[in-house]
Structure formats: C-alpha cells, structure tokens
Design a protein around this motif. Sequence first.
Motif, mmCIF file in Angstrom:
data_model
loop_
_atom_site.group_PDB
_atom_site.id
_atom_site.type_symbol
_atom_site.label_atom_id
_atom_site.label_comp_id
_atom_site.label_asym_id
_atom_site.label_seq_id
_atom_site.Cartn_x
_atom_site.Cartn_y
_atom_site.Cartn_z
ATOM 1 N N GLY A 8 0.020 -7.261 -21.547
ATOM 2 C CA GLY A 8 -1.278 -7.187 -20.889
ATOM 3 C C GLY A 8 -1.429 -8.238 -19.808
ATOM 4 N N LEU A 9 -0.972 -9.444 -20.084
ATOM 5 C CA LEU A 9 -1.036 -10.498 -19.068
ATOM 6 C C LEU A 9 -0.144 -10.158 -17.878
ATOM 7 C CD1 LEU A 9 -0.993 -13.778 -21.194
ATOM 8 C CD2 LEU A 9 -2.951 -12.522 -20.289
ATOM 9 N N GLY A 10 1.032 -9.588 -18.165
ATOM 10 C CA GLY A 10 1.923 -9.193 -17.078
ATOM 11 C C GLY A 10 1.303 -8.126 -16.195
ATOM 12 N N VAL A 11 0.706 -7.115 -16.825
ATOM 13 C CA VAL A 11 0.046 -6.049 -16.061
ATOM 14 C C VAL A 11 -1.123 -6.622 -15.258
ATOM 15 C CG1 VAL A 11 -1.300 -3.922 -16.242
ATOM 16 C CG2 VAL A 11 0.733 -4.228 -17.654
ATOM 17 N N GLY A 12 -1.874 -7.538 -15.862
ATOM 18 C CA GLY A 12 -2.993 -8.151 -15.151
ATOM 19 C C GLY A 12 -2.541 -8.938 -13.936
ATOM 20 N N ALA A 13 -1.427 -9.659 -14.074
ATOM 21 C CA ALA A 13 -0.910 -10.427 -12.942
ATOM 22 C C ALA A 13 -0.432 -9.502 -11.827
ATOM 23 C CB ALA A 13 0.233 -11.326 -13.410
ATOM 24 N N VAL A 14 0.267 -8.433 -12.199
ATOM 25 C CA VAL A 14 0.723 -7.465 -11.194
ATOM 26 C C VAL A 14 -0.465 -6.843 -10.475
ATOM 27 C CG1 VAL A 14 1.874 -5.241 -10.884
ATOM 28 C CG2 VAL A 14 2.890 -6.962 -12.371
ATOM 29 N N ALA A 15 -1.501 -6.487 -11.256
ATOM 30 C CA ALA A 15 -2.688 -5.882 -10.649
ATOM 31 C C ALA A 15 -3.393 -6.855 -9.709
ATOM 32 C CB ALA A 15 -3.646 -5.415 -11.736
ATOM 33 N N ALA A 16 -3.414 -8.136 -10.066
ATOM 34 C CA ALA A 16 -4.102 -9.136 -9.251
ATOM 35 C C ALA A 16 -3.399 -9.374 -7.926
ATOM 36 C CB ALA A 16 -4.227 -10.435 -10.025
ATOM 37 N N PHE A 17 -2.050 -9.339 -7.937
ATOM 38 C CA PHE A 17 -1.307 -9.706 -6.726
ATOM 39 C C PHE A 17 -0.831 -8.509 -5.905
ATOM 40 C CE2 PHE A 17 -0.659 -13.463 -9.482
ATOM 41 C CZ PHE A 17 -1.198 -14.421 -8.642
ATOM 42 N N THR A 18 -0.749 -7.335 -6.514
ATOM 43 C CA THR A 18 -0.256 -6.158 -5.785
ATOM 44 C C THR A 18 -1.274 -5.029 -5.716
ATOM 45 O OG1 THR A 18 0.742 -5.080 -7.722
ATOM 46 C CG2 THR A 18 2.090 -6.709 -6.545
ATOM 47 N N GLY A 19 -2.260 -5.049 -6.595
ATOM 48 C CA GLY A 19 -3.231 -3.969 -6.616
ATOM 49 C C GLY A 19 -2.812 -2.791 -7.464
ATOM 50 N N LEU A 20 -1.572 -2.787 -7.947
ATOM 51 C CA LEU A 20 -1.091 -1.694 -8.802
ATOM 52 C C LEU A 20 -1.591 -1.908 -10.227
ATOM 53 C CD1 LEU A 20 2.603 -1.410 -7.564
ATOM 54 C CD2 LEU A 20 0.669 0.049 -6.937
ATOM 55 N N PHE A 21 -2.059 -0.852 -10.850
ATOM 56 C CA PHE A 21 -2.559 -0.978 -12.215
ATOM 57 C C PHE A 21 -2.099 0.146 -13.133
ATOM 58 C CE2 PHE A 21 -5.775 -0.104 -15.474
ATOM 59 C CZ PHE A 21 -5.723 -1.299 -16.175
ATOM 60 N N LEU A 22 -2.308 1.395 -12.733
ATOM 61 C CA LEU A 22 -2.057 2.523 -13.624
ATOM 62 C C LEU A 22 -0.597 2.600 -14.062
ATOM 63 C CD1 LEU A 22 -4.269 5.352 -12.071
ATOM 64 C CD2 LEU A 22 -4.701 3.961 -14.107
ATOM 65 N N VAL A 23 0.328 2.479 -13.122
ATOM 66 C CA VAL A 23 1.752 2.599 -13.470
ATOM 67 C C VAL A 23 2.203 1.464 -14.383
ATOM 68 C CG1 VAL A 23 4.108 2.626 -12.569
ATOM 69 C CG2 VAL A 23 2.307 3.927 -11.402
ATOM 70 N N PRO A 24 1.923 0.192 -14.050
ATOM 71 C CA PRO A 24 2.298 -0.890 -14.976
ATOM 72 C C PRO A 24 1.621 -0.773 -16.335
ATOM 73 C CG PRO A 24 1.800 -1.782 -12.817
ATOM 74 C CD PRO A 24 1.356 -0.359 -12.810
ATOM 75 N N ALA A 25 0.338 -0.351 -16.340
ATOM 76 C CA ALA A 25 -0.377 -0.216 -17.610
ATOM 77 C C ALA A 25 0.240 0.881 -18.466
ATOM 78 C CB ALA A 25 -1.850 0.088 -17.349
ATOM 79 N N ALA A 26 0.599 2.002 -17.838
ATOM 80 C CA ALA A 26 1.228 3.097 -18.582
ATOM 81 C C ALA A 26 2.575 2.659 -19.140
ATOM 82 C CB ALA A 26 1.389 4.313 -17.680
#
Length: 221
Positions: free
Chosen positions: A148-166
């Motif tokens: 979850g922290l990894g996905v949150g960091a990716v979302a914060a710096f790249t804007g990607l969320f759905l693919v990393p979360a899935a």
Amino acid sequence: METLRPAREEARETLDAQLTALDDIDSKALSMFRLNVALVGVLVSALSFAAASDVTAATALVNPAVGAGVASFALSATAAGLTYTASGQHVGIGPRALEAATGRTEREFLSSLLSSYAHWLRYNERTNERKALLVTLSVLGTVGGALGLGVGAVAAFTGLFLVPAAAALVVVLSAAAVAGVPAQFRRLLGDAQSDADVVSPQSAEEPMLGQRTFKGRDRRE
C-alpha cells in the motif's frame, strides 16, 4: 500397565511438542507486533515532518493507498497482538489432580491421566489452529501495508493508481492463497476434523494418526 505406561510417555512427548510449536508462534507474533508498531510510528512521524516542511508534498502522499497501507499495518499489529494473547494452553496435570491422586492405584491414576492428556491435546490443537491463522494474517497484513505504501508513493509521484493498486491486490491475494488462508479457515471451522481420537478394534491394528502442529500453511493429509 504395559500399555498405560508407554502411552503416558508418548502423550507427554506430544504435549511438549505442541507447547514448543505454540511458543514459536507466540515469539513470531511478538516480533510482528513490534515491527508493525514501529513502522506505523515511523510513518506517522515522517508524514508529520513532511507536512511541516512541504504541505504540497505531504498532501500528495496522503492518498487512499497510503491510508490503506497504514490501516493494513495496524490490522497486522492487531492480529499479532491477538495471536500473542490468544487463549492459553494446557501444560500438564494441575495441583488439585495431584492431590486427588492420593489413595488411587497406579492403574486408576494412569487411566485418568491418559484421558486428561487426550483432552489437553485436543484443547491445545484448537489453540494452535487459531494462533497459526492469526499469525498468518499478521504477516499478510505487513505485506499488504508495504504494498500500500508503495502504491501510494507511485501515485504521488507519477499519478498512476489503478494499475499499481490492481497489481498489489493480486500479489496480496496470491500470497493469501499460497499461505493457505482459505484452508486454515476451513480447518479452524472444523471442516477438516479427523476421527483420530476414535479407536475401534479394527483400527487398533492399523498405523495411528499422529498429532499435527500448525505454524500456518500446514494442513492435514
């Protein structure tokens, strides 16, 4: 007496093996609890520091994925705490039973003792099943928190969320399947109960089913 004495020795060895397995699970659960509490503390401190120094960056990091990660760590710590504090176990004969043994013959005492051993072993087995499931859930919670922290960091710096979360969800579900969580729930609910405690004249001549101890994924065969 030729049967009662070796049966008592075997029962004591089995009980000792159960207690060793339970102590091992408790030790792992305590380590998991300390790890998760420390991680949550460090994470909250880091977010507070980020908010004080850069409000924009802190706002970006506070997203649903990071929240889910923190919640997962907290749930993991809860599961670890429940594992460590789950119901106790029988370790052997109690003082009242020893006092009541006065005046009984050796055969009477051993017969009663063996019956008690059977009860203790069954009780410890149920405790073992609960603790094994809880410590498995604690480990999965820590894995989920890290993802979850990894996905949150990716979302914060790249804007990607759905693919990393899935992808993170698939990893957690796969880990749960590999850890045998569904089988552990079924085992705990009694779907995998055996008739190992039933001895008939026919089964007495067959190999005995041994007592199992569980540390997670182990299952009856």
